[in-house]
Design a protein around this motif. Sequence first.
Motif, PDB file in Angstrom:
ATOM      1  N   ILE A 125      81.006  56.689  19.505  1.00 53.48           N
ATOM      2  CA  ILE A 125      80.254  57.902  19.193  1.00 53.48           C
ATOM      3  C   ILE A 125      79.942  58.745  20.426  1.00 53.48           C
ATOM      4  O   ILE A 125      79.734  59.965  20.321  1.00 53.48           O
ATOM      5  CB  ILE A 125      78.946  57.545  18.442  1.00 53.48           C
ATOM      6  CG1 ILE A 125      78.506  58.685  17.490  1.00 53.48           C
ATOM      7  CG2 ILE A 125      77.832  57.191  19.407  1.00 53.48           C
ATOM      8  CD1 ILE A 125      79.342  58.831  16.274  1.00 53.48           C
ATOM      9  N   GLU A 126      79.898  58.144  21.608  1.00 52.55           N
ATOM     10  CA  GLU A 126      79.495  58.876  22.810  1.00 52.55           C
ATOM     11  C   GLU A 126      80.331  60.128  23.090  1.00 52.55           C
ATOM     12  O   GLU A 126      79.773  61.138  23.542  1.00 52.55           O
ATOM     13  CB  GLU A 126      79.491  57.951  24.021  1.00 52.55           C
ATOM     14  CG  GLU A 126      78.200  57.144  24.133  1.00 52.55           C
ATOM     15  CD  GLU A 126      78.116  56.309  25.390  1.00 52.55           C
ATOM     16  OE1 GLU A 126      79.172  56.115  26.035  1.00 52.55           O
ATOM     17  OE2 GLU A 126      77.018  55.843  25.729  1.00 52.55           O
ATOM     18  N   PRO A 127      81.657  60.136  22.853  1.00 51.84           N
ATOM     19  CA  PRO A 127      82.408  61.377  23.078  1.00 51.84           C
ATOM     20  C   PRO A 127      81.959  62.533  22.194  1.00 51.84           C
ATOM     21  O   PRO A 127      82.263  63.690  22.494  1.00 51.84           O
ATOM     22  CB  PRO A 127      83.856  60.968  22.758  1.00 51.84           C
ATOM     23  CG  PRO A 127      83.888  59.490  22.952  1.00 51.84           C
ATOM     24  CD  PRO A 127      82.556  59.002  22.511  1.00 51.84           C
ATOM     25  N   CYS A 128      81.236  62.225  21.119  1.00 50.00           N
ATOM     26  CA  CYS A 128      80.772  63.265  20.185  1.00 50.00           C
ATOM     27  C   CYS A 128      79.316  63.659  20.415  1.00 50.00           C
ATOM     28  O   CYS A 128      78.781  64.487  19.670  1.00 50.00           O
ATOM     29  CB  CYS A 128      80.929  62.785  18.742  1.00 50.00           C
ATOM     30  SG  CYS A 128      82.623  62.415  18.252  1.00 50.00           S
ATOM     31  N   LEU A 129      78.663  63.085  21.430  1.00 50.01           N
ATOM     32  CA  LEU A 129      77.253  63.377  21.666  1.00 50.01           C
ATOM     33  C   LEU A 129      77.104  64.290  22.877  1.00 50.01           C
ATOM     34  O   LEU A 129      77.576  63.969  23.958  1.00 50.01           O
ATOM     35  CB  LEU A 129      76.466  62.083  21.885  1.00 50.01           C
ATOM     36  CG  LEU A 129      76.483  61.086  20.723  1.00 50.01           C
ATOM     37  CD1 LEU A 129      75.613  59.884  21.049  1.00 50.01           C
ATOM     38  CD2 LEU A 129      76.030  61.740  19.418  1.00 50.01           C
ATOM     39  N   VAL A 130      76.447  65.428  22.677  1.00 51.21           N
ATOM     40  CA  VAL A 130      76.266  66.429  23.734  1.00 51.21           C
ATOM     41  C   VAL A 130      74.774  66.511  24.072  1.00 51.21           C
ATOM     42  O   VAL A 130      73.937  66.552  23.157  1.00 51.21           O
ATOM     43  CB  VAL A 130      76.781  67.806  23.269  1.00 51.21           C
ATOM     44  CG1 VAL A 130      76.501  68.874  24.326  1.00 51.21           C
ATOM     45  CG2 VAL A 130      78.274  67.738  22.955  1.00 51.21           C
ATOM     46  N   PRO A 131      74.407  66.523  25.366  1.00 55.38           N
ATOM     47  CA  PRO A 131      73.002  66.728  25.725  1.00 55.38           C
ATOM     48  C   PRO A 131      72.440  67.963  25.020  1.00 55.38           C
ATOM     49  O   PRO A 131      73.112  68.990  24.931  1.00 55.38           O
ATOM     50  CB  PRO A 131      73.062  66.930  27.240  1.00 55.38           C
ATOM     51  CG  PRO A 131      74.272  66.162  27.659  1.00 55.38           C
ATOM     52  CD  PRO A 131      75.270  66.343  26.546  1.00 55.38           C
ATOM     53  N   ALA A 132      71.199  67.839  24.521  1.00 62.33           N
ATOM     54  CA  ALA A 132      70.678  68.884  23.637  1.00 62.33           C
ATOM     55  C   ALA A 132      69.193  69.133  23.836  1.00 62.33           C
ATOM     56  O   ALA A 132      68.449  68.270  24.307  1.00 62.33           O
ATOM     57  CB  ALA A 132      70.943  68.494  22.180  1.00 62.33           C
ATOM     58  N   ILE A 133      68.774  70.332  23.464  1.00 61.65           N
ATOM     59  CA  ILE A 133      67.358  70.656  23.273  1.00 61.65           C
ATOM     60  C   ILE A 133      67.130  70.621  21.771  1.00 61.65           C
ATOM     61  O   ILE A 133      67.714  71.420  21.026  1.00 61.65           O
ATOM     62  CB  ILE A 133      67.007  72.052  23.825  1.00 61.65           C
ATOM     63  CG1 ILE A 133      67.245  72.109  25.334  1.00 61.65           C
ATOM     64  CG2 ILE A 133      65.549  72.392  23.519  1.00 61.65           C
ATOM     65  CD1 ILE A 133      67.090  73.507  25.922  1.00 61.65           C
ATOM     66  N   THR A 134      66.299  69.702  21.306  1.00 67.11           N
ATOM     67  CA  THR A 134      66.063  69.553  19.872  1.00 67.11           C
ATOM     68  C   THR A 134      64.671  70.000  19.440  1.00 67.11           C
ATOM     69  O   THR A 134      64.365  69.989  18.251  1.00 67.11           O
ATOM     70  CB  THR A 134      66.262  68.085  19.450  1.00 67.11           C
ATOM     71  OG1 THR A 134      65.368  67.255  20.207  1.00 67.11           O
ATOM     72  CG2 THR A 134      67.702  67.637  19.696  1.00 67.11           C
ATOM     73  N   ARG A 135      63.829  70.396  20.414  1.00 63.51           N
ATOM     74  CA  ARG A 135      62.520  70.976  20.090  1.00 63.51           C
ATOM     75  C   ARG A 135      62.184  71.995  21.170  1.00 63.51           C
ATOM     76  O   ARG A 135      62.389  71.739  22.365  1.00 63.51           O
ATOM     77  CB  ARG A 135      61.416  69.908  20.033  1.00 63.51           C
ATOM     78  CG  ARG A 135      61.589  68.889  18.931  1.00 63.51           C
ATOM     79  CD  ARG A 135      60.360  67.999  18.807  1.00 63.51           C
ATOM     80  NE  ARG A 135      59.241  68.696  18.201  1.00 63.51           N
ATOM     81  CZ  ARG A 135      58.010  68.170  18.074  1.00 63.51           C
ATOM     82  NH1 ARG A 135      57.748  66.969  18.565  1.00 63.51           N
ATOM     83  NH2 ARG A 135      57.044  68.856  17.498  1.00 63.51           N
ATOM     84  N   SER A 136      61.634  73.125  20.763  1.00 57.30           N
ATOM     85  CA  SER A 136      61.334  74.171  21.739  1.00 57.30           C
ATOM     86  C   SER A 136      60.183  73.777  22.661  1.00 57.30           C
ATOM     87  O   SER A 136      60.039  74.337  23.745  1.00 57.30           O
ATOM     88  CB  SER A 136      61.008  75.485  21.019  1.00 57.30           C
ATOM     89  OG  SER A 136      59.853  75.349  20.211  1.00 57.30           O
ATOM     90  N   GLN A 137      59.357  72.804  22.239  1.00 53.56           N
ATOM     91  CA  GLN A 137      58.256  72.367  23.101  1.00 53.56           C
ATOM     92  C   GLN A 137      58.738  71.740  24.401  1.00 53.56           C
ATOM     93  O   GLN A 137      57.972  71.619  25.359  1.00 53.56           O
ATOM     94  CB  GLN A 137      57.377  71.323  22.375  1.00 53.56           C
ATOM     95  CG  GLN A 137      56.621  71.878  21.202  1.00 53.56           C
ATOM     96  CD  GLN A 137      57.382  71.635  19.918  1.00 53.56           C
ATOM     97  OE1 GLN A 137      58.599  71.772  19.886  1.00 53.56           O
ATOM     98  NE2 GLN A 137      56.684  71.295  18.855  1.00 53.56           N
ATOM     99  N   TYR A 138      59.987  71.302  24.437  1.00 54.22           N
ATOM    100  CA  TYR A 138      60.505  70.676  25.647  1.00 54.22           C
ATOM    101  C   TYR A 138      60.730  71.697  26.765  1.00 54.22           C
ATOM    102  O   TYR A 138      60.972  71.318  27.912  1.00 54.22           O
ATOM    103  CB  TYR A 138      61.814  69.950  25.350  1.00 54.22           C
ATOM    104  CG  TYR A 138      61.693  68.828  24.330  1.00 54.22           C
ATOM    105  CD1 TYR A 138      60.465  68.208  24.089  1.00 54.22           C
ATOM    106  CD2 TYR A 138      62.797  68.397  23.599  1.00 54.22           C
ATOM    107  CE1 TYR A 138      60.346  67.198  23.147  1.00 54.22           C
ATOM    108  CE2 TYR A 138      62.689  67.377  22.659  1.00 54.22           C
ATOM    109  CZ  TYR A 138      61.463  66.785  22.437  1.00 54.22           C
ATOM    110  OH  TYR A 138      61.346  65.773  21.512  1.00 54.22           O
ATOM    111  N   ILE A 139      60.638  72.989  26.436  1.00 58.23           N
ATOM    112  CA  ILE A 139      60.784  74.042  27.440  1.00 58.23           C
ATOM    113  C   ILE A 139      59.404  74.340  28.007  1.00 58.23           C
ATOM    114  O   ILE A 139      58.567  74.950  27.341  1.00 58.23           O
ATOM    115  CB  ILE A 139      61.400  75.322  26.844  1.00 58.23           C
ATOM    116  CG1 ILE A 139      62.669  74.991  26.067  1.00 58.23           C
ATOM    117  CG2 ILE A 139      61.664  76.342  27.941  1.00 58.23           C
ATOM    118  CD1 ILE A 139      63.704  74.244  26.858  1.00 58.23           C
ATOM    119  N   THR A 140      59.146  73.890  29.218  1.00 61.50           N
ATOM    120  CA  THR A 140      57.813  74.084  29.796  1.00 61.50           C
ATOM    121  C   THR A 140      57.792  75.181  30.849  1.00 61.50           C
ATOM    122  O   THR A 140      56.767  75.837  31.036  1.00 61.50           O
ATOM    123  CB  THR A 140      57.316  72.767  30.433  1.00 61.50           C
ATOM    124  OG1 THR A 140      58.289  72.315  31.378  1.00 61.50           O
ATOM    125  CG2 THR A 140      57.115  71.703  29.364  1.00 61.50           C
TER     126      THR A 140
END
Length: 407
Positions: free
Chosen positions: A68-83
């Motif tokens: 599965i790792e070749p199909c997983l891309v680093p992501a922002i999944t919640r806007s709260q993570y943007i500080t």
Amino acid sequence: LEKIENHKLVIKLGNWFEPSYGNALYLCLTSWGNIRGVRNLGAKDFFYFSEEKIDEWEKKIPGFRNAIEPCLVPAITRSQYITTFTFTINDWAKIKESGKDAYIFICNKPKDSLPQEAQEYIKWGETECRTKIRGSRGGGKPCSQAQACEARAKNSSIFKGWYDLGGYVPTPIMAIYQPRYHPQFFLVKFPLVTYHAVIALIPKVKVSFMDYDPEKYINQSPNIVRDIVLDEAEIKALLAYLNSTFIWLWLEQNARYIPKGPLGLEASVLREMPLLNVKMLERKYVEELAKLFEELEDNARRLVGSVEGVEAGEEEGEDEETGGKLEMFRELKPYFMAIDSKIAEVLNIQTDVEQLWNYAWEMMERRIKGAKGPTRPGAEVIDVDVSGRKRRRRRTSGYTATLDRWF
């Protein structure tokens, strides 16, 4: 604002960037009207991954992680993570290490060409994995039958199946879709995919530090600017401008108005937003603005952790900010004003940047407090706490109000 919009050194943002609700290709195409579809990825339980989820599947299906790792891309999944005003690979790593969803499943291949372990996962999305929205809104169905997934299944010329998001478009400038207080345009320098609550400014020009060819993604558009290349200093200068009080005021006036709520940075509005043409500036001004952006970011980083409620993931609610962000923006006022002064100098606009800030702050407060209509000066407001903290409702008796005031 009229002087800026009509200035010879200013263009429309849509000349160089195509705003999109997220940068997965499916979200880009729905944002631009190229295909019909719901403006979200589909079932979060299927598309979002954390390290813990990978480990759980590895226990059930040995070899799952490698498949599965070749199909997983680093992501922002919640806007709260943007500080702050950049999102770095270290920021992402902290989210991953904390056990939160840090990947999005991106698989632009036919199902039968995938490893058996990945095929089993897709089969799970067609059988056991269920959407969690209310049944009255069509929830409780297999993930493959979510509206967004069905839209992709119908567009087989672009997508390999319901699970295929079509890839993603590397994007250096993003923004929180619904900022509660001050708009936040931020820099991303590594390949990253986002969900629909993060606006991606998809470049129609070349960006020197990103492996990106606009023709690969926007080959139907006749408006691609092929002869312009933006370097890192120019991107940072644009980010200084986009986070300036001039743009804050423009958005308070033009963005979608949500009473007592955040600004709605709709793609159609951003497309018309005035953008500084950094290619027409003297290089010294570009570098000065870039340096001011770096100072804004450095001081925002310094404040994260020292101001309560600004740490990534500490906000309450699905996509809301707390008073911690408000306090951070208040503390950053001198750095915003330094950017404003430089922009006023570059554009030769005579303005009091202190007064400019006060105008924007007042309009924000009127919006949050609940102005009766758009947040124009003089609008009647209801006294509501602007700290961002949720207040417990309590029953009262004997109080009456006019219907329009109550709503």
